[in-house]
Design a protein around this motif. Structure first.
Motif, PDB file in Angstrom:
ATOM      1  N   HIS A   1       1.529   2.549  -0.800  1.00 42.63           N
ATOM      2  CA  HIS A   1       1.660   1.156  -0.374  1.00 42.63           C
ATOM      3  C   HIS A   1       2.986   0.495  -0.728  1.00 42.63           C
ATOM      4  O   HIS A   1       3.209  -0.649  -0.310  1.00 42.63           O
TER       5      HIS A   1
ATOM      6  N   GLY B   1      -6.314  -0.742  -1.382  1.00 42.99           N
ATOM      7  CA  GLY B   1      -5.044  -1.440  -1.233  1.00 42.99           C
ATOM      8  C   GLY B   1      -4.825  -1.897   0.203  1.00 42.99           C
ATOM      9  O   GLY B   1      -4.375  -3.025   0.453  1.00 42.99           O
TER      10      GLY B   1
ATOM     11  N   ARG C   1      -4.722  -5.780   1.527  1.00 40.63           N
ATOM     12  CA  ARG C   1      -3.611  -6.304   2.344  1.00 40.63           C
ATOM     13  C   ARG C   1      -4.137  -6.959   3.617  1.00 40.63           C
ATOM     14  O   ARG C   1      -3.657  -8.026   4.034  1.00 40.63           O
TER      15      ARG C   1
ATOM     16  N   TYR D   1      -0.123  -7.699  -1.274  1.00 42.11           N
ATOM     17  CA  TYR D   1      -0.598  -6.686  -2.213  1.00 42.11           C
ATOM     18  C   TYR D   1      -0.659  -7.189  -3.661  1.00 42.11           C
ATOM     19  O   TYR D   1      -0.925  -6.412  -4.566  1.00 42.11           O
TER      20      TYR D   1
END
Length: 443
Positions: free
Chosen positions: A272, A396, A400, A406
């Protein structure tokens, strides 16, 4: 028959025992070098998932949670396959298992160029590449280290662990350039496939399963070690070792800390960081280059960690590594910006030094606690690492999509690292068993 004559006879059965020559480089170092190159070649596929999130989202309209779900399957299988791969290496040999694993990686990565639906991404990148990569996991490095070395194990573990980061260093800038310059992710997937294929001849021609295959003692050993016979029932042995290990407290602490390690590295930063930096206006090529820099310093940090593990208490090393990693993650949301500035470079260097520095002390603790079964136990501990990575890779992306940033993921991961530091400190020492008494020996 005396012990010396037994060793000599065993050496003759597997090949003549070669005399050691002053200044001669031990064959174990060449095996370690081939293993290093093999892991570098296989590491290409690990450089790609974080670069694919935005291109796949733009081309197919798949959500980041959907793409992250496929990556999470890959990461989970990477870990769950490892203990079975270690047992398969005991049954069929290192060379055969690794060669087949590389072919599976090449097939899975190459087949993605024809995918048009999310289930195909799940099948190719999640299932095939996950299974192949799991057989190329750190259990491979642990098996090579355990068989070929009795000295310098911490250093060799650090070097082989750093090979994955070296592959990331080599392939990340290239793959990101391909994706951005050609506005297509497919050439990058083909490159990953070809990289895995290119390593297969090196494995088949140069790698050997055991020192006895060439009539040598392991590096640092004082006596010849007979090659053990193939162990049947690889899957059964992997499960049996797991059932034995789960009845001990150190296993759960090692698995828990390593799950947090995976969550804060492969699952979080590797998956990420690029899209998170892109959210703040940073070009994809710049963000990928920063990940490559992590690979540079990961090599330094992991090799240094191996050196430290040979000399210092591994529990304290783990506590320090996790505590520092957690602190750095708390500052990351304040550092993301459209450009690359000195504080961000400091974070990248710092995080790189700490990236997989946890592996040598974790493997050392597995050896201390579980002896000959340590490679398989480490495979299960690695499975927890990848389960943690898989959860964060998926969550994650979901975070988002839900929150538009994040930030919550960075803070939660920092708190988890603090918990891992405390867990490492409470791993108990294995009591030293007294040597059995010898009949007739003086009291």
């Amino acid at each position: 028959m005396t012990q010396t004559s037994e060793a000599t006879a065993a050496g003759t059965e597997s090949g003549p025992a070669l005399p050691s020559r002053p200044g001669r480089i031990h064959r174990a170092w060449f095996v370690a070098a081939v293993t290093f190159v093999t892991i570098i070649g296989a590491a290409a596929f690990r450089s790609l998932p974080g670069l694919l999130i935005d291109p796949l989202n733009e081309e197919f309209g798949w959500s980041r949670g959907t793409i992250g779900g496929a990556v999470s399957v890959n990461l989970a299988l990477y870990g769950l396959t490892a203990p079975f791969a270690a047992a398969l290496m005991d049954r069929f040999g290192i060379r055969r298992v690794v060669a087949v694993a590389l072919l599976v990686i090449a097939l899975g990565s190459g087949a993605t160029v024809w995918m048009t639906a999310p289930w195909q991404l799940l099948l190719c990148w999640g299932l095939l590449v996950g299974l192949g990569s799991g057989s190329m996991a750190l259990a491979f490095a642990a098996t090579v280290t355990n068989r070929w070395f009795t000295q310098r194990r911490g250093l060799v573990t650090g070097i082989l662990t750093a090979a994955s980061a070296s592959g990331q260093l080599i392939f990340l800038p290239l793959l990101s350039w391909m994706i951005t310059s050609q506005r297509d992710w497919r050439p990058a997937a083909v490159t990953v496939s070809l990289a895995a294929l290119a390593v297969v001849p090196f494995v088949w021609l140069l790698l050997r399963d055991h020192p006895a295959d060439v009539g040598l003692k392991p590096y640092g050993a004082t006596e010849f070690v007979v090659k053990p016979p193939p162990v049947p029932g690889a899957a059964r042995r992997a499960v049996t070792v797991l059932f034995s290990a789960v009845r001990t407290g150190p296993f759960w602490l090692l698995a828990g800390t390593f799950a947090i390690c995976g969550a804060s590295t492969n699952g979080l930063i590797q998956t990420h960081f690029v899209p998170a930096a892109h959210d703040h206006g940073m070009p994809i090529t710049a963000a990928a280059s920063l990940l490559a820099v992590i690979g540079v310093f990961d090599v330094i940090g992991t090799v240094a960690s191996g050196w430290f593990t040979d000399r210092f208490e591994p529990r304290r090393l783990l506590a320090v590594y996790y505590a520092l990693r957690g602190v750095s993650l708390l500052f990351l949301p304040m550092l993301l910006a459209p450009g690359v500035h000195p504080p961000m470079i400091f974070f990248i260097v710092f995080y790189g030094l700490d990236w997989v520095a946890t592996v040598p002390p974790t493997l050392a603790l597995c050896r201390e606690q579980y002896g000959e079964d340590s490679a398989i136990v480490f495979g299960w501990v690695l499975a927890s690492h990848q389960v943690g990575a898989a959860l964060v890779a998926f969550l994650g992306g979901v975070a988002r999509d839900a929150f538009g940033s994040y930030d919550v993921v960075w803070y939660a991961s920092g708190a988890l690292c603090a918990a891992a530091a405390l867990m490492a400190l409470v791993i108990r020492r294995r009591p030293v068993r007294p040597a059995p008494a010898v009949a007739g020996a003086p009291a």
